[in-house]
Design an enzyme around this catalytic site. Structure first.
Site, PDB file in Angstrom:
ATOM      1  N   HIS A   1       0.837  -1.194   0.000  1.00  0.00           N
ATOM      2  CA  HIS A   1       0.000   0.000   0.000  1.00  0.00           C
ATOM      3  C   HIS A   1       0.875   1.248   0.000  1.00  0.00           C
ATOM      4  CE1 HIS A   1      -3.588  -2.278   1.498  1.00  0.00           C
ATOM      5  NE2 HIS A   1      -2.651  -3.019   2.065  1.00  0.00           N
TER       6      HIS A   1
ATOM      7  N   TYR B   1      -2.006  -1.573   8.932  1.00  0.00           N
ATOM      8  CA  TYR B   1      -0.883  -2.226   8.248  1.00  0.00           C
ATOM      9  C   TYR B   1       0.055  -2.847   9.273  1.00  0.00           C
ATOM     10  CZ  TYR B   1      -2.441   1.328   4.903  1.00  0.00           C
ATOM     11  OH  TYR B   1      -3.192   2.135   4.098  1.00  0.00           O
TER      12      TYR B   1
ATOM     13  N   HIS C   1      -2.412  -3.178  -3.484  1.00  0.00           N
ATOM     14  CA  HIS C   1      -3.804  -3.058  -3.051  1.00  0.00           C
ATOM     15  C   HIS C   1      -4.745  -3.031  -4.259  1.00  0.00           C
ATOM     16  CE1 HIS C   1      -6.834  -0.662  -0.347  1.00  0.00           C
ATOM     17  NE2 HIS C   1      -7.362  -1.763  -0.831  1.00  0.00           N
TER      18      HIS C   1
ATOM     19  N   LYS D   1      -8.830   1.896  -6.196  1.00  0.00           N
ATOM     20  CA  LYS D   1      -7.875   2.960  -5.877  1.00  0.00           C
ATOM     21  C   LYS D   1      -6.605   2.691  -6.658  1.00  0.00           C
ATOM     22  CE  LYS D   1      -8.739   2.781  -1.049  1.00  0.00           C
ATOM     23  NZ  LYS D   1      -8.291   2.867   0.292  1.00  0.00           N
TER      24      LYS D   1
ATOM     25  N   CYS E   1      -3.633   2.808  -5.333  1.00  0.00           N
ATOM     26  CA  CYS E   1      -2.682   2.292  -4.350  1.00  0.00           C
ATOM     27  C   CYS E   1      -2.123   0.925  -4.757  1.00  0.00           C
ATOM     28  CB  CYS E   1      -3.419   2.199  -3.018  1.00  0.00           C
ATOM     29  SG  CYS E   1      -2.524   1.472  -1.658  1.00  0.00           S
TER      30      CYS E   1
END
Length: 151
Positions: free
Chosen positions: A10, A39, A115, A135, A137
Site C-alpha cells: 500500500h 498495516y 492493493h 484505488k 494504491c
C-alpha cells in the site's frame, strides 16, 4: 501463528512534499474506527521500517483479504499536486525489497500484490485493468518489480 499467503503493498496517499509519521498514521486509522494502524509495516521516506501491528494480529488494510495477509505501507504515493504517483525514495525501494524477501522466506509460497490488484474484475476477463481499480494504491506496478512472486 496464523496462515499467511499474501503480502499486500500500500501507499499512505501522502503528497511527496509532506510527511506522515507512524503516530499520524495511527491517528488516521483510529479516526476511521480501527483499533490501531491497519498495516503490519510502515516504511518511511528514509527507508526506516516500522512494525505497526504484530504479524500474528489480523490486519485492517484490504477488505476480504486481511485474515491471511500482511500489509506493508510506504509513506507517499501522491505527487506534489496530489495525483497518484510512485514517490518511493531509493531507501524505501530498498527497504521494501528486503522486507518482502524476508517475509517470503518466513512464509514460503507467499505471493505479493498491490492493493489495487485486489480490485474486482468487473468485466470478467480475468485481468484487473486500470479502469477497474478501486484505488491507485500503491501507485506502482508490483508485478513488474516482483515478477513471478506477484499475483
Amino acid at each position: 501463528m496464523r496462515k499467511i499467503d499474501l503480502i499486500v503493498i500500500h501507499c499512505s496517499a501522502t503528497r511527496e512534499d509532506r510527511s506522515l509519521t507512524p503516530d499520524d498514521l495511527e491517528t488516521l486509522h483510529r479516526r476511521r474506527g480501527f483499533n490501531g494502524t491497519g498495516y503490519h509495516y510502515y516504511i518511511r521516506k528514509d527507508g526506516t521500517v516500522h512494525l505497526t501491528r504484530p504479524i500474528d494480529r489480523i490486519g485492517a488494510h484490504v477488505k476480504g483479504w486481511n485474515a491471511t495477509s500482511i500489509g506493508i505501507c510506504y509513506e507517499g504515493g501522491l505527487d506534489s499536486r496530489g495525483r497518484p504517483a510512485d514517490t518511493r525514495t531509493p531507501a524505501q525501494w530498498s527497504s521494501l525489497w528486503q522486507l518482502v524477501n524476508l517475509l517470503q522466506e518466513k512464509f514460503p509460497g507467499c505471493r505479493v500484490c498491490g492493493h489495487r490488484d485486489l480490485s474486482p474484475d468487473r468485466n470478467g476477463n480475468g485481468e484487473i485493468e486500470p479502469e477497474e481499480w478501486i484505488k491507485a494504491c500503491p501507485c506502482f506496478e508490483v508485478k513488474a518489480e516482483f515478477g513471478t512472486r506477484a499475483i
